[in-house]
Design a protein around this motif. Structure first.
Motif, PDB file in Angstrom:
ATOM      1  N   ASP A 123       0.804  -1.310   0.156  1.00 54.08           N
ATOM      2  CA  ASP A 123      -0.020   0.063  -0.026  1.00 54.08           C
ATOM      3  C   ASP A 123       0.687   1.258   0.112  1.00 54.08           C
ATOM      4  N   PHE A 124       1.929   1.347  -0.955  1.00 52.52           N
ATOM      5  CA  PHE A 124       2.442   2.665  -1.118  1.00 52.52           C
ATOM      6  C   PHE A 124       1.615   3.701  -1.503  1.00 52.52           C
ATOM      7  N   ASP A 125       2.115   4.928  -0.952  1.00 52.06           N
ATOM      8  CA  ASP A 125       1.751   6.469  -1.249  1.00 52.06           C
ATOM      9  C   ASP A 125       2.467   6.661  -2.440  1.00 52.06           C
ATOM     10  N   LEU A 126       1.960   6.697  -3.451  1.00 56.66           N
ATOM     11  CA  LEU A 126       2.581   6.989  -4.776  1.00 56.66           C
ATOM     12  C   LEU A 126       2.227   8.434  -5.399  1.00 56.66           C
ATOM     13  N   VAL A 127       1.305   8.979  -4.534  1.00 59.27           N
ATOM     14  CA  VAL A 127       0.783  10.377  -5.050  1.00 59.27           C
ATOM     15  C   VAL A 127       1.547  11.469  -4.100  1.00 59.27           C
ATOM     16  N   THR A 128       1.893  11.565  -3.036  1.00 55.14           N
ATOM     17  CA  THR A 128       2.479  12.545  -2.113  1.00 55.14           C
ATOM     18  C   THR A 128       4.166  12.207  -2.299  1.00 55.14           C
ATOM     19  N   ALA A 129       4.706  13.822  -2.097  1.00 55.89           N
ATOM     20  CA  ALA A 129       6.192  13.656  -2.166  1.00 55.89           C
ATOM     21  C   ALA A 129       6.596  12.627  -0.974  1.00 55.89           C
ATOM     22  N   PRO A 130       6.202  12.772   0.318  1.00 54.79           N
ATOM     23  CA  PRO A 130       6.471  12.003   1.296  1.00 54.79           C
ATOM     24  C   PRO A 130       6.470  10.314   1.011  1.00 54.79           C
ATOM     25  N   GLY A 131       5.252  10.213   0.415  1.00 56.93           N
ATOM     26  CA  GLY A 131       4.875   8.930   0.150  1.00 56.93           C
ATOM     27  C   GLY A 131       5.624   8.274  -0.889  1.00 56.93           C
ATOM     28  N   VAL A 132       6.313   8.876  -1.879  1.00 51.74           N
ATOM     29  CA  VAL A 132       7.162   8.531  -3.128  1.00 51.74           C
ATOM     30  C   VAL A 132       8.537   8.352  -2.286  1.00 51.74           C
ATOM     31  N   ALA A 133       9.236   9.288  -1.419  1.00 48.85           N
ATOM     32  CA  ALA A 133      10.374   8.963  -0.832  1.00 48.85           C
ATOM     33  C   ALA A 133      10.216   7.733  -0.017  1.00 48.85           C
ATOM     34  N   ARG A 134       9.428   7.592   0.714  1.00 54.62           N
ATOM     35  CA  ARG A 134       9.168   6.296   1.467  1.00 54.62           C
ATOM     36  C   ARG A 134       9.168   5.165   0.672  1.00 54.62           C
ATOM     37  N   PHE A 135       8.445   5.019  -0.611  1.00 52.45           N
ATOM     38  CA  PHE A 135       8.408   4.099  -1.692  1.00 52.45           C
ATOM     39  C   PHE A 135      10.008   3.834  -2.340  1.00 52.45           C
ATOM     40  N   ARG A 136      10.894   4.956  -2.460  1.00 48.10           N
ATOM     41  CA  ARG A 136      12.164   4.750  -2.722  1.00 48.10           C
ATOM     42  C   ARG A 136      13.114   4.277  -1.609  1.00 48.10           C
ATOM     43  N   ALA A 137      13.026   4.585  -0.395  1.00 51.54           N
ATOM     44  CA  ALA A 137      13.941   4.181   0.657  1.00 51.54           C
ATOM     45  C   ALA A 137      13.335   2.748   0.992  1.00 51.54           C
ATOM     46  N   PHE A 138      12.283   2.273   0.880  1.00 47.79           N
ATOM     47  CA  PHE A 138      12.003   0.820   1.085  1.00 47.79           C
ATOM     48  C   PHE A 138      12.384   0.083   0.141  1.00 47.79           C
ATOM     49  N   SER A 139      12.359   0.645  -1.282  1.00 41.20           N
ATOM     50  CA  SER A 139      12.763  -0.344  -2.263  1.00 41.20           C
ATOM     51  C   SER A 139      14.460  -0.669  -2.256  1.00 41.20           C
ATOM     52  N   GLN A 140      15.256   0.592  -1.780  1.00 41.99           N
ATOM     53  CA  GLN A 140      16.621   0.199  -1.848  1.00 41.99           C
ATOM     54  C   GLN A 140      16.832  -0.643  -0.509  1.00 41.99           C
ATOM     55  N   GLU A 141      15.921  -0.585   0.601  1.00 38.45           N
ATOM     56  CA  GLU A 141      16.565  -1.406   1.787  1.00 38.45           C
ATOM     57  C   GLU A 141      15.974  -2.740   1.212  1.00 38.45           C
ATOM     58  N   LEU A 142      15.102  -3.027   0.639  1.00 39.55           N
ATOM     59  CA  LEU A 142      14.367  -4.397   0.352  1.00 39.55           C
ATOM     60  C   LEU A 142      15.381  -5.011  -0.888  1.00 39.55           C
ATOM     61  N   ALA A 143      16.149  -4.354  -1.782  1.00 43.14           N
ATOM     62  CA  ALA A 143      16.963  -4.739  -2.775  1.00 43.14           C
ATOM     63  C   ALA A 143      18.128  -5.203  -1.804  1.00 43.14           C
ATOM     64  N   ASP A 144      18.427  -4.591  -0.768  1.00 48.03           N
ATOM     65  CA  ASP A 144      19.565  -4.914   0.068  1.00 48.03           C
ATOM     66  C   ASP A 144      19.526  -6.340   0.821  1.00 48.03           C
ATOM     67  N   LEU A 145      18.303  -6.556   1.211  1.00 44.81           N
ATOM     68  CA  LEU A 145      17.453  -7.484   1.927  1.00 44.81           C
ATOM     69  C   LEU A 145      17.554  -8.991   1.080  1.00 44.81           C
ATOM     70  N   VAL A 146      17.071  -8.779  -0.010  1.00 44.75           N
ATOM     71  CA  VAL A 146      17.087  -9.695  -1.158  1.00 44.75           C
ATOM     72  C   VAL A 146      18.428 -10.314  -1.609  1.00 44.75           C
ATOM     73  N   ALA A 147      19.496  -9.324  -1.847  1.00 45.28           N
ATOM     74  CA  ALA A 147      20.832  -9.619  -2.154  1.00 45.28           C
ATOM     75  C   ALA A 147      21.450 -10.236  -1.079  1.00 45.28           C
ATOM     76  N   ALA A 148      21.300  -9.887   0.213  1.00 45.42           N
ATOM     77  CA  ALA A 148      21.874 -10.345   1.286  1.00 45.42           C
ATOM     78  C   ALA A 148      21.504 -11.999   1.474  1.00 45.42           C
ATOM     79  N   HIS A 149      20.239 -12.376   1.026  1.00 50.00           N
ATOM     80  CA  HIS A 149      19.845 -13.768   0.963  1.00 50.00           C
ATOM     81  C   HIS A 149      20.023 -14.467  -0.249  1.00 50.00           C
ATOM     82  N   GLY A 150      20.992 -13.724  -1.022  1.00 52.71           N
ATOM     83  CA  GLY A 150      21.605 -14.409  -2.235  1.00 52.71           C
ATOM     84  C   GLY A 150      20.245 -14.606  -3.462  1.00 52.71           C
ATOM     85  N   GLY A 151      19.635 -13.650  -3.224  1.00 51.01           N
ATOM     86  CA  GLY A 151      18.242 -13.594  -4.356  1.00 51.01           C
ATOM     87  C   GLY A 151      18.443 -12.876  -5.482  1.00 51.01           C
ATOM     88  N   SER A 152      17.148 -12.762  -6.325  1.00 54.02           N
ATOM     89  CA  SER A 152      17.130 -11.990  -7.411  1.00 54.02           C
ATOM     90  C   SER A 152      15.936 -10.776  -7.344  1.00 54.02           C
TER      91      SER A 152
END
Length: 889
Positions: free
Chosen positions: A380-409
């Motif tokens: 349930d991302f907020d993809l309309v407001t600036a704070p919501g989009v910023a959270r979407f970006r930050a979450f995506s970066q942290e999740l990418a690191d988590l996936v990579a840490a588990h040897g994932g794709s």
């Protein structure tokens, strides 16, 4: 737009007819420096089917199954061929195409090759890359390459690039643990290693349109299991199910799908004991029971009956639609739909993933291909407001690191597109990223193929499709609900015919603008005001909505409940505001008032005589191919008054029978029949004390002010009546149950009336449960009304027919008349073609003694005009049985 969060405006769209057209288009675009984006069904979830240059729509003409060789187990396909059409042809030979994405009814083979699609059966049969033998590819500029295994057809410089990067290919591509769902980037590039046989076609799969355009493919087919069995395993929680999935793989399951209770919601009672489940399909019952024996589950069931299997799989498929909505009804968006980790790491990954969601204050419900560690989730991302989009970006970066840490794709089957390409350096090292860029440049030295995807990518928070929508406009929130998964485009495959309705006009024309998705996207652009600049006066939107039948099929068949009939009514309301409308809007839209006026002036017989004249339809602003319905001399309520008090019906429940416009003026026999049956069932039937109407005809022509006024007058007429309201016409019942509270949200009487509405069958089942209907014992054919399918449901009708000995089912689809639609000028051909899609063939195939049922007046009118049968309402058929029983005794 595709099925992602992204939107880009192209220069134009080209629908090539053949490979020569593709080459010509790519040559022209290269000469002009214009980018090219190849597109299949437009169901990509990461934005890779959007672009600013020329989009190639490969579904319009290049959609053929060129050949199928059962002996060699291969097929030659064009890129626009829908997967279900290939599977349908292969099934006749006991074969299938192994990869089976959930969008199989509308995704194309070209799109599957572009994304290296997988689906539930990849545990057994692998990804699309595992099932492709050869490809014909046209490069930017028009050059043609025929590639398979070996260096034949390779672009200049590719062999040298591989030779110079053997060490990187052998050691750097292992990010992702070498497991089967390593789809991200050019994840198949190591297939070009000499020890792997230089598999050029395999390496090309998953390139997301960034290297060239596939114009033909040779694909491999596999033997379809003859009697698969489904084992459903219950576990204490999601982590336990995820931990158990990898342990099932040595038993060679065909699928291992997982989901937890927060996604299943109301369907948990139909599943084994537990709070999370694995669905494991095996080749036969013996293998399924062996899997249950070793699975160490809390509870399990093995299902061999195909119908029961379909019912259980429907829970899994419905879960995919449920994931688009949060429990409180909010929207959840793609972006992290399909990341994957090695199966043995799945349980640990999911625990950390849920913790990351909570840390960012986000919600999502994971499910997916647990046997391969691939997790689907919408958040349930907020993809309309600036704070919501910023959270979407930050979450995506942290999740990418988590996936990579588990040897994932980062991508496990849908590709990276714009959603994840920016994050690929977090998964692959810099040498691999540099190799990806060089690989792209060998195939596409001028950079014209789908730029901004996979290499040198755009930012993941650019080009979001919500940015252009106006704030505070209610319809903007509604059209944004269309996530583009394109289930509305499913109707062009014969295997997709069935109880569904959506989308009748698209099934006829095959044009995107006539699909529910296409209309939603045009409304999106109208509100954005960049491409379509005329706002509510837009001719393009009016043209696309003109062929919307208002069937409401999308309300139930669309995974996110897009209600195009309601959007059309709102558009027509504003489009014609302050202007003279088409004549049909006044004659058909005002039908209840016209018929009431004729009755008051005692002009019904004269009007019926005039309606028989050759010019009558044209004079009324209607299609001249249509004959106008007859006007019976006696209205239903007049019969009711002349009938006098009915005999006491015992202690049965008092009910109100709704005299809708069609029953009252056009088919009073249906009302008389219903009274006879309801009273035979012991119910005390009454009628409303004043004139009532659901406002449907005003709603369907977009005269919303008149619809609201009509409904307020109706509520006044009903007063404080508390009895259940039985509505015989399904479209009127649906309008009262769904549209009334939406049009008058502030009036508590509207909600009370909506809750009181019952269909004929619902009333008999609920208020006369011990009544035994007369045994008719005849086969039936006909059609479930579109609005009943979409709003009311027909379970009670099916049970009533079964108790009456009426065998066989009613067809899906739409009759094509759809109230005013089929009578409006220019709609006749489409109206008839809609009837020919399912309804009329089912009538022609029915045995001679078959009874034709159609509870909707429009359905009966269409059937009577286009066939030699006399369709009847279920009440009419049962009343004949009641009278026959009385005569007998």
């Amino acid at each position: 737009m595709d099925a992602s969060n992204y939107r880009r405006v192209p220069v134009g769209v080209v629908a090539p007819r053949d490979a020569e057209d593709v080459a010509a288009a790519l040559g022209i675009c290269a000469a002009a420096g214009v980018p090219v984006v190849p597109r299949g069904g437009g169901t990509s979830i990461a934005g890779q089917a959007t672009g600013t240059g020329v989009v190639l729509d490969l579904t319009r003409h290049m959609n053929a199954l060129v050949s199928l060789d059962p002996g060699a187990r291969t097929a030659v396909v064009q890129p626009g061929l829908v997967l279900d059409r290939l599977r349908e042809a292969a099934r006749r030979h006991g074969l299938t195409f192994g990869p089976d994405p959930s969008t199989h009814s509308r995704c194309t083979l070209g799109g599957m090759i572009g994304n290296n699609a997988c689906g539930a059966h990849s545990v057994a049969w692998g990804t699309t890359a595992d099932n492709v033998a050869e490809l014909e590819v046209v490069a930017y500029g028009g050059g043609v390459h025929r590639i398979g295994t070996g260096w034949d057809g390779a672009p200049s410089g590719l062999r040298e690039l591989v030779a110079g990067n053997l060490e990187v290919l052998r050691t750097g591509m292992g990010a992702g643990g070498g497991f089967s769902r390593r789809i991200s980037g050019y994840g198949g590039l190591d297939a070009l290693l000499p020890e792997r046989g230089v598999q050029l076609a395999r390496a090309f799969c998953g390139s997301e349109g960034t290297l060239g355009v596939v114009t033909e493919a040779v694909v491999r087919l596999v033997e379809a299991p003859r009697a698969p069995a489904l084992a459903v395993l219950g576990y204490a929680d999601e982590s336990a199910a995820a931990d158990a999935a990898a342990g099932l793989l040595p038993l060679q399951p065909l699928t291992v799908e997982g989901m937890a209770e927060d996604l299943v919601r109301g369907a948990a009672a139909d599943l084994p004991r537990g709070r999370a489940w694995l669905f494991a399909e095996m080749r036969d019952e013996g293998a399924a029971r062996e899997l249950v024996r070793v699975a160490d589950a809390l509870d399990a069931v093995v299902v061999t009956d195909p119908a029961a299997q379909r019912a259980l799989w429907r829970i899994r498929e419905d879960a995919a639609g449920t994931a688009t909505r949060t429990p409180d009804g909010g929207m959840a968006w793609p972006g992290w739909e399909d990341c994957a980790v090695p199966p043995a790491r799945l349980g640990a990954y999911l625990r950390e993933f849920r913790a990351l969601l909570a840390a960012h204050g986000l919600r999502g419900t994971p499910y997916g291909h647990f046997g391969e560690g691939c997790v689907h989730v919408r958040i349930d991302f907020d993809l309309v407001t600036a704070p919501g989009v910023a959270r979407f970006r930050a979450f995506s970066q942290e999740l990418a690191d988590l996936v990579a840490a588990h040897g994932g794709s980062l991508s496990g089957e849908h590709g990276d597109g714009q959603a994840r390409a920016e994050l690929l350096p977090r998964m692959y090292g810099p040498r691999v990223i540099a190799l990806f860029e060089a690989y792209k440049d060998v195939w596409d030295p001028r950079g014209g193929m789908n730029p901004g995807m996979l290499v040198r990518p755009a930012r993941l928070d650019e080009n979001l499709r919500f940015e252009v929508l106006p704030r505070g406009e209610a319809l903007a929130g509604e059209v944004a609900r269309c996530v583009g998964v394109a289930k509305c485009r499913s109707g062009l495959s014969s295997v997709s015919s069935g109880p569904g309705v959506m989308c009748p006009s698209y099934r006829v024309t095959g044009e995107e603008r006539h699909s529910t998705r296409g209309r939603a996207r045009l409304l999106h652009e109208m509100l954005a005001g960049e491409v379509l600049r005329d706002g509510w006066r837009s001719a393009e939107v009016a043209e696309a909505l003109d062929l919307c039948l208002g069937c409401k099929g999308c309300r139930s068949d669309c995974p996110v409940g897009v209600d195009m009939a309601a959007y059309k009514a709102e558009f027509l309301h504003r489009h014609w505001a302050g202007r003279i409308r088409p004549l049909a809007h006044y004659t058909l839209g005002g039908l209840p008032d016209w018929l009431h006026l004729l009755a008051r002036l005692r002009l019904t017989r004269a009007a019926d005589a005039l309606a028989r004249l050759p010019f009558a339809a044209r004079a009324a602003g209607l299609d001249p191919h249509r004959s106008l319905p007859r006007l019976p001399a006696e209205r239903f309520t007049a019969w009711w008054r002349d009938r006098g008090p009915a005999a006491p019906a015992g202690g049965g429940r008092e009910v109100l029978l709704w005299p809708d416009t069609f029953t009252e003026f056009l088919a009073p026999r249906v009302g008389r029949a219903a009274v006879e049956v309801l009273e035979d069932a012991g119910l005390r039937v009454g009628l409303p004390g004043g004139r009532v109407c659901c406002g449907l005809t005003y709603l369907s022509t977009g005269r919303l002010d008149r619809a609201r006024a009509t409904l307020r007058r109706t509520l006044d007429a009903l007063g404080e009546a508390e009895a259940p309201v039985i509505v015989l016409e399904p479209s009127c019942a649906a309008a009262l149950r769904a549209d009334l509270p939406a049009l008058l949200p502030g009036d508590p009487r509207a909600a009370r009336l909506a809750a009181a509405v019952r269909t004929f069958a619902e009333a008999l089942e609920e208020y006369a449960p011990h009544w035994q209907p007369p045994r008719v014992d005849r086969p039936v054919a006909g059609q479930t009304h579109c609005h009943q399918h979409a709003v009311l449901g027909d379970a009670a009708d099916r049970r009533l027919r079964e108790r009456a000995g009426l065998t066989g089912g009613l067809s899906g689809g739409c009759c094509g008349l759809a109230g005013n639609f089929g009578f409006e000028p220019g709609h006749h051909a489409v109206s008839v073609a809609c009837a020919e899609e399912q309804l009329l063939p089912s009538l022609r195939a029915a045995p001679a003694e078959t009874v034709v049922l159609a509870d909707g007046f429009s359905c009966r009118t269409q059937i009577a005009e286009l066939s030699d049968t006399r369709p009847r309402h279920l009440a009419e058929l049962l009343s004949e049985g009641v009278r026959l029983n009385r005569r007998r005794g």
